[in-house]
Design a protein around this motif. Structure first.
Motif, PDB file in Angstrom:
ATOM      1  N   GLY A  21       0.841  -1.198   0.000  1.00 43.72           N
ATOM      2  CA  GLY A  21       0.000   0.000   0.000  1.00 43.72           C
ATOM      3  C   GLY A  21       0.870   1.239   0.000  1.00 43.72           C
ATOM      4  N   GLN A 156     -12.042  -3.717  -2.465  1.00 39.39           N
ATOM      5  CA  GLN A 156     -10.949  -3.386  -1.543  1.00 39.39           C
ATOM      6  C   GLN A 156     -11.559  -2.725  -0.312  1.00 39.39           C
ATOM      7  N   ILE A 223      -2.795  -5.580   1.549  1.00 44.41           N
ATOM      8  CA  ILE A 223      -1.898  -4.595   0.923  1.00 44.41           C
ATOM      9  C   ILE A 223      -1.309  -3.683   2.001  1.00 44.41           C
ATOM     10  N   ASN A 235       6.931  -8.080   6.210  1.00 42.26           N
ATOM     11  CA  ASN A 235       5.563  -8.335   5.739  1.00 42.26           C
ATOM     12  C   ASN A 235       5.519  -9.305   4.561  1.00 42.26           C
TER      13      ASN A 235
HETATM   14  N1  NAP Z   1      -9.449   1.950  -0.597  1.00 41.16           N
HETATM   15  C1  NAP Z   1      -9.396   2.677   0.489  1.00 41.16           C
HETATM   16  O1  NAP Z   1     -10.325   3.439   0.835  1.00 41.16           O
HETATM   17  C2  NAP Z   1      -8.178   2.582   1.361  1.00 41.16           C
HETATM   18  C3  NAP Z   1      -8.204   3.136   2.652  1.00 41.16           C
HETATM   19  C4  NAP Z   1      -7.059   3.000   3.427  1.00 41.16           C
HETATM   20  C5  NAP Z   1      -5.935   2.343   2.929  1.00 41.16           C
HETATM   21  N2  NAP Z   1      -5.926   1.852   1.653  1.00 41.16           N
HETATM   22  C6  NAP Z   1      -4.740   1.158   1.072  1.00 41.16           C
HETATM   23  O2  NAP Z   1      -4.310   0.148   1.983  1.00 41.16           O
HETATM   24  C7  NAP Z   1      -2.958   0.360   2.320  1.00 41.16           C
HETATM   25  C8  NAP Z   1      -2.658  -0.155   3.726  1.00 41.16           C
HETATM   26  O3  NAP Z   1      -3.465   0.457   4.705  1.00 41.16           O
HETATM   27  P1  NAP Z   1      -2.949   1.584   5.709  1.00 41.16           P
HETATM   28  O4  NAP Z   1      -1.804   2.305   5.124  1.00 41.16           O
HETATM   29  O5  NAP Z   1      -4.153   2.356   6.104  1.00 41.16           O
HETATM   30  O6  NAP Z   1      -2.518   0.795   7.026  1.00 41.16           O
HETATM   31  P2  NAP Z   1      -1.696  -0.544   7.402  1.00 41.16           P
HETATM   32  O7  NAP Z   1      -1.062  -1.133   6.210  1.00 41.16           O
HETATM   33  O8  NAP Z   1      -2.621  -1.361   8.225  1.00 41.16           O
HETATM   34  O9  NAP Z   1      -0.616   0.023   8.427  1.00 41.16           O
HETATM   35  C9  NAP Z   1       0.475   0.824   8.053  1.00 41.16           C
HETATM   36  C10 NAP Z   1       1.249   1.128   9.325  1.00 41.16           C
HETATM   37  O10 NAP Z   1       1.785  -0.090   9.846  1.00 41.16           O
HETATM   38  C11 NAP Z   1       3.183   0.043  10.029  1.00 41.16           C
HETATM   39  N3  NAP Z   1       3.808  -1.244   9.729  1.00 41.16           N
HETATM   40  C12 NAP Z   1       3.981  -1.814   8.513  1.00 41.16           C
HETATM   41  N4  NAP Z   1       4.567  -3.017   8.633  1.00 41.16           N
HETATM   42  C13 NAP Z   1       4.785  -3.206   9.957  1.00 41.16           C
HETATM   43  C14 NAP Z   1       5.375  -4.246  10.701  1.00 41.16           C
HETATM   44  N5  NAP Z   1       5.825  -5.358  10.109  1.00 41.16           N
HETATM   45  N6  NAP Z   1       5.444  -4.119  12.053  1.00 41.16           N
HETATM   46  C15 NAP Z   1       4.970  -3.004  12.661  1.00 41.16           C
HETATM   47  N7  NAP Z   1       4.401  -1.979  12.014  1.00 41.16           N
HETATM   48  C16 NAP Z   1       4.308  -2.083  10.656  1.00 41.16           C
HETATM   49  C17 NAP Z   1       3.618   1.116   9.062  1.00 41.16           C
HETATM   50  O11 NAP Z   1       4.809   1.695   9.541  1.00 41.16           O
HETATM   51  P3  NAP Z   1       5.963   2.300   8.570  1.00 41.16           P
HETATM   52  O12 NAP Z   1       5.275   3.049   7.472  1.00 41.16           O
HETATM   53  O13 NAP Z   1       6.718   3.164   9.523  1.00 41.16           O
HETATM   54  O14 NAP Z   1       6.810   1.182   8.031  1.00 41.16           O
HETATM   55  C18 NAP Z   1       2.426   2.058   9.110  1.00 41.16           C
HETATM   56  O15 NAP Z   1       2.493   2.893  10.242  1.00 41.16           O
HETATM   57  C19 NAP Z   1      -2.804   1.884   2.165  1.00 41.16           C
HETATM   58  O16 NAP Z   1      -1.455   2.287   2.138  1.00 41.16           O
HETATM   59  C20 NAP Z   1      -3.545   2.104   0.891  1.00 41.16           C
HETATM   60  O17 NAP Z   1      -2.755   1.703  -0.215  1.00 41.16           O
HETATM   61  C21 NAP Z   1      -7.040   1.943   0.868  1.00 41.16           C
END
Ligand code: NAP
Length: 267
Positions: A21, A156, A223, A235
């Protein structure tokens, strides 16, 4: 399963089982995405409103991975003309097609039939290989399919053991719609949950790895976003252990409709 495992879309194509993501991955986007692709990620998720499309496109164009091996997901916004927005997204990416174009969220009124027809046109024009939706309820997916005869290949949605929907999983299984899990790591807010850490420790895995593995074993494609190299690597290392049946049920039962964003959009 292995890092290059895929899930089948109902159009016949396969989609990588895990992706990166890029929401808020606005610092050194191209370097981070190139690093992810070199590490073995083959699916990248972006959107017209993330500010990451230029960097994602730059990384895809410059890294030594063939374009046809990369699955690029992006999104049009609910207030946009879907066909036009697909074109402008591609211009921002500097790419001639996407692999999957999604409606980012349903419009305030209705299910977005006009948006869906626009994406069908974009697909038929070769601008994207497959089309899907994001943040859609079961009813909203039924409505756009009734209007056009086409079900999305992907919905998604926010998805973790703390917030998910058995009804959505059942509906998507029956219709051949793949769920892509966004915020699969709860934006790191629930990683210290005792139930989660206990099962993770039994597998010598981290809580983040357990959350991703839970998705994969449900046939759901997570993602996770990670700006840190070590997080991206961690991951991707979710293919050398398996969560047992009882542990899967214990994780399933943690469901409290939790949302890191405020509410689960699809319920
Ligand atoms: N369609 C939609 O409406 C929608 C909405 C929200 C999100 N999304 C998509 O989904 C993707 C993922 O969701 P998200 O960004 O909301 O949240 P997420 O992937 O649940 O969490 C990201 C957070 O987790 C941390 N992290 C990653 N790997 C880790 C690990 N192995 N151990 C500990 N912490 C870890 C990251 O830190 P660091 O960055 O410091 O590594 C960041 O702070 C988004 O980036 C986006 O592409 C889509």
């Amino acid at each position: 399963m292995s890092p290059d495992s895929t899930f089948q879309l109902h159009t016949g194509r396969s989609m990588p089982a895990i992706g990166l993501g890029t929401w808020q991955l606005t610092e050194d986007t191209d370097g981070s995405v190139a690093d992810a692709l070199e590490m073995g990620y083959r699916m990248i998720d972006t959107s017209g409103d993330y500010g990451t499309q230029p960097g994602v496109g730059e990384a895809i164009r410059s890294v030594g991975v063939p374009r046809e091996d990369i699955f690029l997901v992006t999104k049009v916004e609910e207030h946009e003309d879907a066909l036009e927005a697909t074109g402008s997204n591609l211009r921002e990416l500097g790419l001639d097609h996407a692999d999957l174009m999604l409606i980012h969220r349903p419009p305030r009124d209705g299910a977005g039939e006009a948006l869906w027809k626009g994406l069908i046109e974009a697909r038929d024009d070769g601008l994207t290989v497959d089309i899907g939706v994001s943040n859609y309820s079961i009813e909203q997916m039924r409505t756009i399919a009734d209007a056009t005869g086409e079900m999305p290949v992907v919905n998604q949605i926010e998805w973790s053991p703390f917030g998910w929907s058995p009804e959505m999983l059942e509906f998507c299984d029956a219709e051949g719609i793949l769920i892509q899990a966004y915020s699969p790591l709860t934006r790191a807010r629930r990683l210290d949950d005792p139930g989660l850490t206990e099962i993770a420790a039994d597998h010598e895995a981290t809580p983040a790895q357990l959350l991703l593995r839970w998705n994969l074993q449900h046939g759901v494609a997570p993602i996770p976003k990670a700006s840190q190299h070590d997080h991206r690597q961690e991951n991707l290392e979710v293919f050398d252990f398996e969560i047992g049946g009882e542990e899967m049920r214990a994780l399933d039962e943690m469901n409290e409709h939790y949302s890191a964003l405020g509410s689960l959009a699809y319920i």
